[in-house]
Scaffold this active site. Structure first.
Site, PDB file in Angstrom:
ATOM      1  N   ASP A  99      26.778  46.336  48.466  1.00  0.00           N
ATOM      2  CA  ASP A  99      28.278  46.728  48.696  1.00  0.00           C
ATOM      3  C   ASP A  99      28.779  47.427  47.633  1.00  0.00           C
ATOM      4  OD1 ASP A  99      30.888  46.185  49.848  1.00  0.00           O
ATOM      5  OD2 ASP A  99      30.943  44.751  48.191  1.00  0.00           O
ATOM      6  N   ASP A 104      32.813  47.685  46.907  1.00  0.00           N
ATOM      7  CA  ASP A 104      33.833  47.077  46.221  1.00  0.00           C
ATOM      8  C   ASP A 104      33.867  46.025  45.590  1.00  0.00           C
ATOM      9  OD1 ASP A 104      35.115  49.696  47.215  1.00  0.00           O
ATOM     10  OD2 ASP A 104      36.410  48.671  48.616  1.00  0.00           O
TER      11      ASP A 104
END
Length: 294
Positions: free
Chosen positions: A46, A48
């Site tokens: 991922d 963020d």
């Protein structure tokens, strides 16, 4: 004359000595063990708050604001939308709908090459210093092991690819906007790459690349990425939210926390979760469209 001959002779001798020493060193060099390519395994990260502090789409908007493509008031509204979403901690159909509208407003009518160029500039100016070095080290370890490393994010794929390229990773899976003759049409291909969609993207890529998901790894900070984390054999929690931390502990998953303290105060920018990062950008996207149409 004698001194000149001596200088020429000894100079040539030293050159030959250097050359022979170099050749001898090269001949004596022993090649140590190299990591064997591992084409059946990969790692999925991922972006963020996992690979980067905060939300990549916010930083992109901030870079656009610095270029006067929309006002600081729009940027403030963008950040407030993210903060409100983070505090609510929930995602319903209304939020997802707003997120899709924001994605459409953000790119509709724009040329792809312009968005790509801006993403490259803004990464160098705003995002590069916000990469978590610890997470990047984890990614590089997978690369050193001969594995592919992919970013998986709801951020527009053009921005995600820029981040992956700058970090030296294999590539990126991101939200895809439809294009026609190099211009965004204002429609998405599918939906936002969020939640279960991330897991589906990972499965589709695994099938294309011949990956064994049981041998793959995934890294995220958010409980919203549980579908992706459970799709692989080696899930990891990175800078996890409270729910993911508890889940990781209960299931014996590795937990990596690269933040400076156990409880991290969100300063200036809240870490956006899932589609909330894009949902908060409705005002910024509309302002960007108005600018280009003007």
């Amino acid at each position: 004359m004698r001194r000149f001959w001596q200088r020429e002779f000894w100079g040539r001798g030293r050159d030959e000595d250097h050359k022979s020493a170099g050749e001898a060193a090269a001949a004596a060099a022993e090649l140590g063990p190299l990591p064997a390519p591992d084409p059946a395994a990969a790692a999925f990260f991922d972006v963020d708050n996992t690979m980067m502090r905060g939300a990549s789409i916010y930083y992109f908007a901030r870079g656009l604001a610095a270029r006067k493509l929309f006002t600081m008031r729009d940027l403030a509204m963008f950040a407030w939308g993210q903060a409100a979403f983070r505090l609510r901690g929930t995602e319903n159909s209304e939020h997802i709908g707003s997120a899709k509208e924001a994605a459409l407003a953000f790119v509709a009518g724009q040329r792809v090459n312009k968005i790509v160029k801006l993403s490259e500039e803004i990464y160098d100016e705003v995002m590069a210093d916000r990469i978590w070095h610890g997470t990047r080290t984890l990614a590089l370890q997978h690369l050193d092991a001969g594995q592919q490393v992919w970013l998986v994010t709801a951020t527009p794929v053009e921005v995600a690819r820029t981040i992956a390229h700058r970090l030296g990773l294999t590539g990126a899976l991101g939200t895809v906007a439809e294009t026609r003759e190099g211009v965004y049409t204002g429609r998405l291909v599918g939906n936002l790459l969020h939640g279960p969609a991330k897991a589906e993207a990972v499965r589709a890529l695994a099938q294309r690349e011949g990956l064994d998901l049981a041998r793959c790894s995934a890294y995220s900070d958010s409980i919203n990425d549980l579908p992706m984390l459970t799709a692989v054999g080696n899930p990891h929690a990175v800078n996890p939210d409270a729910e993911l931390r508890a889940h990781a502990r209960d299931h014996g998953w590795p937990i990596h926390d690269f933040r400076t303290g156990r409880k991290v105060t969100m300063v200036a920018l809240p870490a956006a979760a899932g589609a909330g990062a894009i949902a908060g950008g409705v005002a910024a996207g509309i302002a960007l469209r108005r600018h280009y149409r003007a």
